[in-house]
Design an enzyme around this catalytic site. Structure first.
Site, PDB file in Angstrom:
ATOM      1  N   LYS A 107     -16.242 -33.298 -22.411  1.00  0.00           N
ATOM      2  CA  LYS A 107     -16.973 -33.154 -23.405  1.00  0.00           C
ATOM      3  C   LYS A 107     -17.344 -32.543 -24.659  1.00  0.00           C
ATOM      4  O   LYS A 107     -16.748 -31.473 -24.467  1.00  0.00           O
ATOM      5  CB  LYS A 107     -18.409 -33.377 -23.115  1.00  0.00           C
ATOM      6  CG  LYS A 107     -19.520 -34.280 -23.330  1.00  0.00           C
ATOM      7  CD  LYS A 107     -18.844 -35.076 -22.396  1.00  0.00           C
ATOM      8  CE  LYS A 107     -19.859 -36.101 -23.557  1.00  0.00           C
ATOM      9  NZ  LYS A 107     -20.916 -37.771 -23.005  1.00  0.00           N
TER      10      LYS A 107
HETATM   11  P1  NAD Z   1     -25.859 -43.551 -29.941  1.00  0.00           P
HETATM   12  O1  NAD Z   1     -26.479 -42.364 -31.064  1.00  0.00           O
HETATM   13  O2  NAD Z   1     -25.833 -44.900 -30.020  1.00  0.00           O
HETATM   14  O3  NAD Z   1     -28.040 -43.983 -29.608  1.00  0.00           O
HETATM   15  C1  NAD Z   1     -29.065 -43.207 -29.529  1.00  0.00           C
HETATM   16  C2  NAD Z   1     -30.433 -43.967 -29.661  1.00  0.00           C
HETATM   17  O4  NAD Z   1     -31.476 -43.180 -29.862  1.00  0.00           O
HETATM   18  C3  NAD Z   1     -30.097 -44.033 -31.050  1.00  0.00           C
HETATM   19  O5  NAD Z   1     -31.274 -45.796 -31.345  1.00  0.00           O
HETATM   20  C4  NAD Z   1     -31.640 -42.826 -31.690  1.00  0.00           C
HETATM   21  O6  NAD Z   1     -32.501 -42.669 -33.184  1.00  0.00           O
HETATM   22  C5  NAD Z   1     -32.157 -42.488 -30.743  1.00  0.00           C
HETATM   23  N1  NAD Z   1     -32.929 -41.449 -30.496  1.00  0.00           N
HETATM   24  C6  NAD Z   1     -32.723 -40.033 -30.911  1.00  0.00           C
HETATM   25  N2  NAD Z   1     -33.452 -39.450 -31.039  1.00  0.00           N
HETATM   26  C7  NAD Z   1     -34.642 -40.101 -29.855  1.00  0.00           C
HETATM   27  C8  NAD Z   1     -35.440 -39.209 -29.596  1.00  0.00           C
HETATM   28  N3  NAD Z   1     -36.127 -38.406 -29.834  1.00  0.00           N
HETATM   29  N4  NAD Z   1     -37.057 -40.661 -28.753  1.00  0.00           N
HETATM   30  C9  NAD Z   1     -35.369 -41.325 -28.601  1.00  0.00           C
HETATM   31  N5  NAD Z   1     -34.694 -41.915 -29.723  1.00  0.00           N
HETATM   32  C10 NAD Z   1     -33.982 -41.396 -29.910  1.00  0.00           C
HETATM   33  O7  NAD Z   1     -26.445 -43.137 -28.584  1.00  0.00           O
HETATM   34  P2  NAD Z   1     -25.309 -43.823 -27.190  1.00  0.00           P
HETATM   35  O8  NAD Z   1     -24.411 -44.020 -26.994  1.00  0.00           O
HETATM   36  O9  NAD Z   1     -26.394 -45.002 -27.050  1.00  0.00           O
HETATM   37  O10 NAD Z   1     -25.803 -42.249 -26.641  1.00  0.00           O
HETATM   38  C11 NAD Z   1     -27.281 -41.911 -25.384  1.00  0.00           C
HETATM   39  C12 NAD Z   1     -27.492 -41.406 -24.422  1.00  0.00           C
HETATM   40  O11 NAD Z   1     -25.997 -42.178 -23.705  1.00  0.00           O
HETATM   41  C13 NAD Z   1     -26.555 -39.775 -24.429  1.00  0.00           C
HETATM   42  O12 NAD Z   1     -27.211 -39.407 -23.098  1.00  0.00           O
HETATM   43  C14 NAD Z   1     -25.435 -40.700 -24.164  1.00  0.00           C
HETATM   44  O13 NAD Z   1     -24.798 -38.863 -23.324  1.00  0.00           O
HETATM   45  C15 NAD Z   1     -25.246 -41.912 -23.325  1.00  0.00           C
HETATM   46  N6  NAD Z   1     -24.033 -41.716 -23.017  1.00  0.00           N
HETATM   47  C16 NAD Z   1     -23.154 -42.881 -23.489  1.00  0.00           C
HETATM   48  C17 NAD Z   1     -22.231 -43.203 -23.320  1.00  0.00           C
HETATM   49  C18 NAD Z   1     -22.045 -44.277 -24.523  1.00  0.00           C
HETATM   50  O14 NAD Z   1     -20.568 -44.694 -23.865  1.00  0.00           O
HETATM   51  N7  NAD Z   1     -21.793 -44.433 -25.553  1.00  0.00           N
HETATM   52  C19 NAD Z   1     -22.028 -43.567 -21.740  1.00  0.00           C
HETATM   53  C20 NAD Z   1     -22.353 -42.302 -20.931  1.00  0.00           C
HETATM   54  C21 NAD Z   1     -23.415 -41.995 -21.349  1.00  0.00           C
END
Ligand code: NAD
Length: 476
Positions: A107
Site C-alpha cells: 500500500k
Molecule cells: P474516494 O476518495 O473516491 O471517496 C471517498 C469519499 O468519502 C469522498 O466522497 C469523500 O468526500 C468522503 N469522505 C471523506 N471524509 C469523510 C467523512 N469524514 N465522512 C463521510 N465521508 C467522507 O475514495 P474511494 O476510492 O471510494 O475509497 C473509499 C474507501 O474504499 C477507502 O477506505 C479505500 O481504502 C477503500 N477501497 C477503495 C478501492 C478503490 O478501488 N477505489 C478499493 C478497495 C478499497
C-alpha cells in the site's frame, strides 16, 4: 472514557489477525512472519509550486512478498501515516489471498489534500512521488503494482504509468506497472465501478443463503432494503447506485465529509453525486434533509449500513448505538477491533473489508493480465461465439418452420443470445464469479466450525491458510 482504549487501525488489524490464528495450527514462528510488515519506505521530496518549494511525505509499504508482484493502492490524504499504510498493506495481503489474486500485499500513501491543488500541480506532485518509487522498484510490473485508493483515480494512475514508461523506455510491459488506468491508457472496462460492483455482488451472495440472513435477522431480498452509505466517492457511489437501480434497494441516508442527507423515501444517488461534484459536498442539496452531524446518521434505523469512506468510523463509543443488523465494510477498516467485539456480541453481521471491497483488486488483476498479454479480453473469441450461437438459432428456426411455425423466439431473447460477450461483460462475469467463490469459502468456515462465530474470522482463516501454504510450499 471508552475511546481512550480504542486500538489504532494497525492494532485493530493485528487483533483481528490474532483472533483468527488462535484457531489455527500454524508451525511455530510462521504466524509472526505472516503478521509483520516486511518493509516500509518513507520518502520526503520537494516540488516547486506557486513560487516556493513545498515538501511532501509519502510511503510505500510492502507487507508480504509470498507472491510477487505485490499490489495495493496509493492514497492521497492529509491523514496518511506509516501505521495506516502498514495496516492497509496487511489487509491487501489477506484480501488478495482470499480472492485468489496472485499478489502479495502492499500500500502507498502521500500526505496531501488533493483539493488544495489544481490539476497541473497535482500532476507535478504525483509524477515526483512516482519517480521516487519507480527508481527503487516500488512501482514495477513484476515487483510492485499500485492502484487507486482514496483521493486518487484514473487520472493519477495515467500519470504514474506515463512516468514509469518515460523512465523505462524499453520495457514492453510498462503499462502493467499500475492498474486503474483510463481505458485509453491501458485500462480495462469496468475497473472504475469494480469495487462498488463487488459490494453489490457480495450482498447478492449474502441474500442467496437463508442461514446468513437468519444470522442477521433479515428476510427477503435486496429489494426494498433501507440502506445508509457513508462516503459517496468511487466505491460508495457505485455500490449505492447499483443497489438502488438494479436491486431495488432504497438509499435512505448518504453521509459525506460535510454532513448527511436523509430521506426515508429514498435518495436519488445520481442527483446527489452530481451535487457533490458541483458543490464539493452534500450541504445545500435541495431535495433532502441535511444533518450537520453526519456521523449520527451511522446510527440510523436501516437494514444495511455501508461505510465507504474512512477507517475507524465505527468505534467503541458509537458501536452500541448502531442499529443496522448488517454492515458491509466497503471502506478498509471502518470498524475498530473494539467496536467489532461490541457488534458481534449484539449479533450484527459484518461482511468484512478484506472481502467486501476486493472487487477493485480483482479487476485490477484482470487489467494487469490484459496489459501483460497485450490484448483486449474477448477480442479473439467474441465473433466466433456469435457465429456458433447463430448456428443454433438458424437450426431452431429451421426446425420451427418444419413444424409449421408453432413457436418462435422473442426478438429480445434472440438479440441477447446472439451477442458475444464484450470486455465489460467478461470483467463483470469474472468479478461475480470471484466474489461468489470467495464468499462461499468464508461461509463454509462460518457455518462449518463451531469455534468461528463471524465472517471476519472466517475470512482471516481462509486467507491466512492460503498465505501459510504458499510460504510452506516455497520456503521463506
Ligand atoms: P474516494 O476518495 O473516491 O471517496 C471517498 C469519499 O468519502 C469522498 O466522497 C469523500 O468526500 C468522503 N469522505 C471523506 N471524509 C469523510 C467523512 N469524514 N465522512 C463521510 N465521508 C467522507 O475514495 P474511494 O476510492 O471510494 O475509497 C473509499 C474507501 O474504499 C477507502 O477506505 C479505500 O481504502 C477503500 N477501497 C477503495 C478501492 C478503490 O478501488 N477505489 C478499493 C478497495 C478499497
Amino acid at each position: 472514557m471508552a475511546r481512550s482504549k480504542e486500538p489504532s487501525f494497525r492494532e485493530s488489524v493485528d487483533l483481528m489477525f490474532n483472533r483468527a490464528v488462535a484457531l489455527m495450527d500454524l508451525p511455530p514462528g510462521l504466524e509472526e512472519k505472516i503478521r509483520v510488515c516486511n518493509a516500509t519506505y518513507t520518502v520526503r521530496f520537494g516540488v516547486r509550486l506557486r513560487g516556493q518549494i513545498q515538501t511532501f511525505t509519502g510511503y510505500r509499504s510492502v507487507h508480504s512478498e509470498h507472491m510477487e508482484p505485490v499490489k495495493g493502492g496509493i492514497r492521497f490524504s492529509l491523514g496518511v501515516n506509516q501505521d495506516e499504510v502498514e495496516a492497509l498493506a496487511a489487509l491487501m495481503t489477506y484480501k488478495c489471498a482470499l480472492v485468489e489474486a496472485p499478489f502479495g500485499g502492499s500500500k502507498g500513501g502521500l500526505c496531501v489534500d488533493p483539493r488544495e491543488y489544481d490539476a497541473h500541480e497535482m500532476e507535478q506532485i504525483t509524477r515526483r512521488f512516482a519517480y521516487e518509487l519507480i527508481k527503487r522498484d516500488l512501482i514495477h510490473p513484476s515487483q510492485n503494482v499500485p492502484a487507486p485508493d482514496m483521493g486518487t483515480g484514473e487520472r493519477e494512475m495515467a500519470w504514474i504509468a506515463d512516468q514509469y514508461a518515460r523512465m523505462n523506455t524499453t520495457d514492453i510491459n510498462a503499462r502493467a506497472c499500475v492498474t486503474g488506468k483510463p481505458l485509453n491508457a491501458g485500462g480495462i472496462s469496468g475497473r472504475v465501478e469494480a469495487t462498488g460492483r463487488g459490494v453489490q455482488y457480495a450482498l447478492r451472495e449474502f441474500f442467496r443463503d437463508a442461514r446468513d440472513m437468519q444470522k442477521a435477522g433479515v428476510t427477503g431480498s435486496l429489494d426494498g432494503k433501507r440502506v445508509v452509505v457513508q462516503g459517496l466517492g468511487n466505491v460508495g457511489y457505485h455500490a449505492a447506485k447499483f443497489l438502488a437501480q438494479e436491486d431495488g434497494a432504497k438509499i435512505i441516508g448518504i453521509i459525506e465529509h460535510d454532513g448527511a442527507l436523509f430521506d426515508e423515501n429514498g435518495l436519488d444517488v445520481d442527483a446527489v453525486r452530481h451535487w457533490i461534484v458541483g458543490h464539493g459536498g452534500v450541504a445545500g442539496y435541495p431535495k433532502a434533509a441535511h444533518h450537520a452531524d453526519g456521523s449520527a446518521v451511522l446510527e440510523a434505523d436501516c437494514d444495511i449500513l455501508i461505510p465507504a469512506a474512512l477507517e475507524g468510523v465505527i468505534h467503541m463509543e458509537n458501536a452500541p448505538r448502531i442499529k443496522a443488523p448488517l454492515i458491509i465494510e466497503a471502506a478498509n477498516g471502518p470498524i475498530t477491533a473494539g467496536a467489532d467485539d461490541i457488534l458481534r456480541a449484539k449479533g450484527t453481521v459484518i461482511i468484512p473489508d478484506m472481502y467486501a471491497n476486493a472487487g477493485g483488486v480483482t479487476v485490477s488483476y484482470f487489467e494487469w493480465v490484459k496489459n501483460l498479454s497485450h490484448i483486449r479480453f474477448g477480442r479473439m473469441q467474441r465473433r466466433q461465439e456469435e457465429a456458433r450461437h447463430q448456428l443454433i438459432v438458424d437450426e431452431l428456426e429451421r426446425l420451427s418452420k418444419h413444424l409449421g411455425d408453432q413457436w418462435s423466439m422473442t426478438p429480445d431473447f434472440k438479440q441477447k443470445y446472439l451477442r458475444g460477450a464484450d470486455e465489460l461483460e467478461l470483467v463483470r462475469s469474472g468479478l461475480d464469479d470471484t466474489m461468489r467463490i470467495a464468499y462461499q469459502a468464508m461461509r463454509d468456515v462460518w457455518h462449518g466450525r463451531d469455534d468461528v462465530e463471524d465472517l471476519r474470522t472466517a475470512a482471516y482463516l481462509v486467507s491466512i491458510d492460503k498465505v501459510a501454504k504458499s510460504y510452506q510450499a516455497k520456503g521463506l
